[in-house]
Design an enzyme around this catalytic site. Structure first.
Site, mmCIF file in Angstrom:
data_model
loop_
_atom_site.group_PDB
_atom_site.id
_atom_site.type_symbol
_atom_site.label_atom_id
_atom_site.label_comp_id
_atom_site.label_asym_id
_atom_site.label_seq_id
_atom_site.Cartn_x
_atom_site.Cartn_y
_atom_site.Cartn_z
ATOM 1 N N HIS A 84 -25.651 -30.444 -6.634
ATOM 2 C CA HIS A 84 -24.535 -30.739 -7.538
ATOM 3 C C HIS A 84 -24.789 -30.213 -8.947
ATOM 4 C CE1 HIS A 84 -21.647 -33.681 -9.564
ATOM 5 N NE2 HIS A 84 -20.903 -33.066 -8.673
ATOM 6 N N LYS A 114 -24.981 -27.939 -12.124
ATOM 7 C CA LYS A 114 -24.206 -26.821 -12.662
ATOM 8 C C LYS A 114 -25.050 -26.166 -13.753
ATOM 9 C CE LYS A 114 -21.157 -30.483 -11.877
ATOM 10 N NZ LYS A 114 -20.740 -30.294 -10.530
ATOM 11 N N LYS A 116 -19.679 -36.073 -18.274
ATOM 12 C CA LYS A 116 -20.728 -37.079 -18.113
ATOM 13 C C LYS A 116 -21.552 -37.043 -19.388
ATOM 14 C CE LYS A 116 -19.895 -35.559 -13.687
ATOM 15 N NZ LYS A 116 -19.131 -34.336 -13.382
#
EC number: 2.7.8.-
Length: 486
Positions: A404, A406, A226
């Site tokens: 979500h 990381k 991303k």
């Protein structure tokens, strides 16, 4: 006729065993982790045809002949670009903190360049803030915009980003958008793909899912990065896909997704740009090397600038580097180590490193979502809890949605944020990106975010955990056995 059928039957049986023996030999000859090899062999011996088809489909890393050739062809020019970049000595950090030194040396030797300094860095934890900041930067873009996402889900503020990107293309900004074929299937089935192309945006469907080519390339190899780069100066990366959490997977029963993105200004955008150019060339065959940093427009020497190293993984990139980076960071911890990940299926080496850190007195915390959108990974993760708890690791189960993010924070100074989950797929397979930041100020910002996650989590009680029902233990061990394949 009877003799004919007898001969055919024996030939079929012989071919069957030759096929099993051939695949077995191939598995044994590949240099892979023993648990992974044993799991594949068990599947093949229990369900031979299913196991062989599965192994030939997803058991080995096949990028595909055309992409593999492009990956090989691009490296001479990429290596020259990296070598030329070294002449810009003013952007590279000469020293690092004691906790980050080993990791930065590893990255420099494996990737060929040192960490870059003089970057401005902002953490964004609210999806609306991310979208609004991105829209503002797109509206102010003067030259080029490059984006890559695993998932682009139409709806909500994601549509506003799409509108701003199309407006930028119409006013002459060169816009490129790369989206994973599997993750962004809803986007490619929507009118948005055609609308963007008509507006002048180069839209690429990366790693197209094609069942006719299932034996020629791994279909589960995905473009999981991303990233956004604007004018070779502004960059974004983190865990957030181009989705509005209020519209995304609302029927999954896990709540809204909780993410973290980093917005950066400075020469790190150039380092991320070369990663994007490699991805673009592998997928399209077109070479788009970014320009070298311009000292006249970039405030490299600001005292408040952050030092960042960019780690990229995937076929064509330094093998095993992200896994090595996580191990190095874990072993560097002296005071505390905090990890957040939605999917926790670590390698044996990483699991042992985490447990060893706790056993030598490091305060180790792992924050995971209580509810997971992946049934397989959710159960497989639980199989590691007993060993972690016995070593003294604190496991927090986040209850505010699907966490979500990381991230890894070591001793408040060394930070890792990006797209990498602590599972086999991220560590060994997918195209991923991670930022390594050596800075106490950023570490304090990340610590505040992680503390907020902990405040919305429940600490797993080791005494209650050992009393869980037998059927849960059996299910955990079943999925644990197949964890090397997840």
């Amino acid at each position: 006729m009877t003799t004919f059928y007898t001969v055919v039957s024996w030939l079929v049986i012989l071919g069957y065993w030759v096929l099993i023996a051939g695949v077995t030999l191939r598995i044994l000859m590949k240099r892979r982790a023993v648990p992974s090899a044993m799991a594949w062999l068990l599947i093949i011996y229990i369900l031979p045809l299913v196991g062989i088809i599965a192994y030939l489909s997803v058991g080995e890393l096949h990028l595909g002949k055309r992409r593999a050739e492009r990956a090989r062809a691009m490296w001479p020019s990429t290596a020259k670009w990296l070598n030329d970049l070294k002449a810009c000595k003013h952007i590279f950090a000469q020293e690092n903190s004691s906790v980050a030194s080993s990791l930065f040396k590893l990255c420099e030797r494996r990737q060929g360049i040192a960490g870059v300094k003089g970057n401005q860095l902002q953490l964004l934890t609210d999806s609306d803030d991310v979208m609004q900041a991105l829209i503002r930067d797109i509206q102010l873009a003067r030259h080029n915009i490059e984006m890559v996402f695993y998932i682009w889900q139409p709806g909500g503020m994601a549509d506003q980003v799409a509108e701003s990107l199309m407006a930028a293309a119409r006013r002459g900004i060169h816009c490129r958008l790369m989206l994973d074929s599997a993750g962004s299937v809803a986007f490619f089935r929507s009118p948005w793909a055609a609308m963007m192309r008509n507006a002048g945006i180069e839209v690429v469907e990366a790693l197209k899912v094609n069942l006719m080519r299932v034996f020629l390339r791994r279909m589960d190899l995905r473009q999981h990065r991303k990233m956004v780069m604007i004018d070779n100066y502004i960059a974004y990366t983190g865990s957030m896909n181009m989705v509005d959490p209020r519209f995304f997977k609302q029927d999954a029963g896990v709540g809204q997704w909780v993410d973290l993105m980093a917005r950066m200004e400075g020469p790190v955008a150039t380092a991320m740009g070369i990663v994007y150019s490699c991805d673009w060339e592998i997928e399209t065959g077109k070479r788009i090397l970014p320009p070298s940093p311009d000292v006249n427009i970039m405030p490299f020497e600001q005292a408040s600038g952050h030092t960042i190293h960019t780690i990229a993984s995937g076929p064509g990139f330094p093998e095993d580097l992200i896994h090595q980076a996580l191990l190095t960071a874990t072993y560097a911890a002296r005071e505390y180590l905090i990890m957040t990940t939605p999917y926790f299926v670590p390698s044996d080496d990483l699991l042992h490193a985490i447990c060893t850190a706790a056993q030598r007195g490091v305060d180790v915390s792992i924050i995971l979502p209580r509810k997971n959108d992946s049934l397989l990974v959710g159960w497989a993760s639980r199989a590691f809890f007993s060993e972690l708890l016995a070593a003294g690791v604190k496991i927090y189960q986040f209850e505010g949605g699907l966490l979500h993010t990381k991230s890894v924070l070591v001793d408040g100074e060394l930070s890792l944020v990006g797209t990498v989950n602590l599972d086999m797929r991220s560590l060994w397979l997918n195209f991923e990106i991670t930022l390594v930041i050596d800075d106490t100020g950023f570490g304090a910002d990340l610590a505040a975010v992680q503390d907020d996650y902990i405040s919305r989590s429940r600490l797993l009680d080791a005494r209650l955990w050992v009393k869980r029902p037998l059927w849960q233990r059996i299910t955990e061990r079943l999925f644990y056995f197949f964890s090397p394949l997840l």
